[in-house]
Motif scaffolding. Sequence first.
Motif, mmCIF file in Angstrom:
data_model
loop_
_atom_site.group_PDB
_atom_site.id
_atom_site.type_symbol
_atom_site.label_atom_id
_atom_site.label_comp_id
_atom_site.label_asym_id
_atom_site.label_seq_id
_atom_site.Cartn_x
_atom_site.Cartn_y
_atom_site.Cartn_z
ATOM 1 N N TYR A 115 0.826 -1.208 0.000
ATOM 2 C CA TYR A 115 0.000 0.000 0.000
ATOM 3 C C TYR A 115 0.859 1.256 0.000
ATOM 4 O O TYR A 115 0.540 2.242 -0.647
ATOM 5 C CB TYR A 115 -0.942 0.009 1.210
ATOM 6 C CG TYR A 115 -2.087 -0.959 1.099
ATOM 7 C CD1 TYR A 115 -2.509 -1.698 2.207
ATOM 8 C CD2 TYR A 115 -2.763 -1.142 -0.108
ATOM 9 C CE1 TYR A 115 -3.559 -2.579 2.111
ATOM 10 C CE2 TYR A 115 -3.811 -2.030 -0.207
ATOM 11 C CZ TYR A 115 -4.203 -2.749 0.899
ATOM 12 O OH TYR A 115 -5.242 -3.629 0.816
ATOM 13 N N GLU A 122 -4.556 1.127 -2.365
ATOM 14 C CA GLU A 122 -5.540 1.035 -1.295
ATOM 15 C C GLU A 122 -6.923 1.448 -1.774
ATOM 16 O O GLU A 122 -7.923 0.808 -1.428
ATOM 17 C CB GLU A 122 -5.121 1.881 -0.089
ATOM 18 C CG GLU A 122 -5.995 1.643 1.126
ATOM 19 C CD GLU A 122 -5.281 1.924 2.445
ATOM 20 O OE1 GLU A 122 -4.408 2.801 2.454
ATOM 21 O OE2 GLU A 122 -5.612 1.249 3.431
ATOM 22 N N THR B 123 -7.540 4.297 4.846
ATOM 23 C CA THR B 123 -7.096 3.089 5.561
ATOM 24 C C THR B 123 -8.096 2.717 6.632
ATOM 25 O O THR B 123 -8.453 1.559 6.822
ATOM 26 C CB THR B 123 -5.720 3.333 6.198
ATOM 27 O OG1 THR B 123 -4.763 3.581 5.166
ATOM 28 C CG2 THR B 123 -5.283 2.132 7.015
#
Lengths: 192, 192
Positions: A115, A122, B123
Motif C-alpha cells: 500500500y 488502497e 485506511t
Amino acid sequence: MKDIFYKYMSRWTSLNEEDQQAIVDEIQIDEFKKGTVLIIQGDTPTKCYFILKGCVRQYAINEEGREVTSNFYTEEQAIAIFNHHKPDKTSDYTFTCMEDSILVVGDLVTEKEMYNKHPQLETMTRRMIEESFSQVQEEFAAFIASSPEERFKTLLMKRPSLIDRVPQHQLASYLGITAESLSRIKKRIHQD
Amino acid sequence: MKDIFYKYMSRWTSLNEEDQQAIVDEIQIDEFKKGTVLIIQGDTPTKCYFILKGCVRQYAINEEGREVTSNFYTEEQAIAIFNHHKPDKTSDYTFTCMEDSILVVGDLVTEKEMYNKHPQLETMTRRMIEESFSQVQEEFAAFIASSPEERFKTLLMKRPSLIDRVPQHQLASYLGITAESLSRIKKRIHQD
DNA sequence: CTCATCTCTTGACTTAAGTCAATGCACGTA
DNA sequence: TACGTGCATTGACTTAAGTCAAGAGATGAG
C-alpha cells in the motif's frame, strides 16, 4: 495469465498503465493441484488469494464433526478473509482447490508495504472489497428470503458452472439443505 | 454523542488525536424520528449513515408485494451500501428508523474529498469495511448451516436487544421464517 | 371512550425438508 | 480386472415449517 488480472484490475482503478503494470509485475502467480489445501481451519493464514482459473471451496467442520460448505470461489473472485479483528487471527474455514487452479498469491505480512509503495492500491482494494461486500450482502438477503428450491434456481441462473464442477452433496450443503432434498428438488424442477 | 464516534474510530486508526479530532469535528450528526425513511428502495442514495443511537431496518418489497426484512442496524454499526458498481446506482432496499435515532450522516458525493483531505481516512474505512464484511460472511455461513430454531437462538445470544426493539414478525422475516413459526419456536424453547 | 389497526398466539391441515437406509453407478487404485 | 470409495437417487417415515384463519390483547387516533 497476468492479462486476466490486469484486465480485472482495470475495472477498479484509474492508475495509469505504467503503474498498473508495475503492480502486475510484482504479483506472484502459482498453480495448485486439485485437492490442495490453501488454508486450514484454526490456522492463522499468512496469504490471500485471487482466482485466475479454477475453483476453491470454503468449508468448516462443525461441532458435530460434519462438513459445512459456505462458499465456492471461482474465476476473478478474491478469497477475502479478514481476521485481524479476531484476537488469535485464526481462520474459521478451510479452503481447498476443487480442481487444478491458478491463483494470484498475496502476502498478508507485506500487505502494508504494498500500500505504501503503490498509494492508489488502497483505493483500488477498498473499491474491490466494497463490491464483494455488496454482492455478499445481496446474496445473504436473497438467501434469507428464499425457499430451498428458489435458492437452487438462483444458483442455476447465476452460477451454472458450479453444477459441473463440484459434487452435488457439497452444493446441497452450500444451499443449506441435505443431499437428498437437493436430489428431490432437481427431480421436481425437471418435471416442470 | 461525538465521543461515541471518536471512541469507535480509535479502534481503527493510528491517527493522532489531533487528526482524529479534526475528522470528528467535521462530521454531521442528525436526529431522526421513529418511522423516518432514510433511503427508499429504487432511489439512488446520496448519503450514508453510522448509528450512534437507535435502530434502522433494511427491507425490500419483493415481487409478490411482501416485505422482506434483511437486516437491522443498531449502535456503532455503519449502514454500508455500496452501489457504484450498479449501472443505475439505485438501492435495492428501504431503510427506516425503528425508533428515534441519532446518526452520523455522510455525504457520498464529497466522499472522495474527505479521503484526499484526511489521507489515513481511507485506511481507516477500508479496515472498518473489512471487519463488517468479515462479520457478514460469518453470519451468512452460520445462517446457511442453521435450522430456524438455531438461528433464533443465535439471535438471542448475539443481539438480544433486538427482541425488545422490533416487532416479532419482522424478526421472523429477518430469520427467514414466518411469524407463526417463530411463535412456535419461542414456545418450544421456553419449555426446555 | 370507541374504533381501527397492528401484533401475537393458536389450531387445523398441508407441504416439504430431514433422517435413515438401501441400491446402483462411476471412478481410481492396486 | 477386482475392489473400495464416493456420489446420487429413491423409499419409508418423521418432523417441522408454511398456509389459512380466528381470537385476544395492546396501542394510537379521533
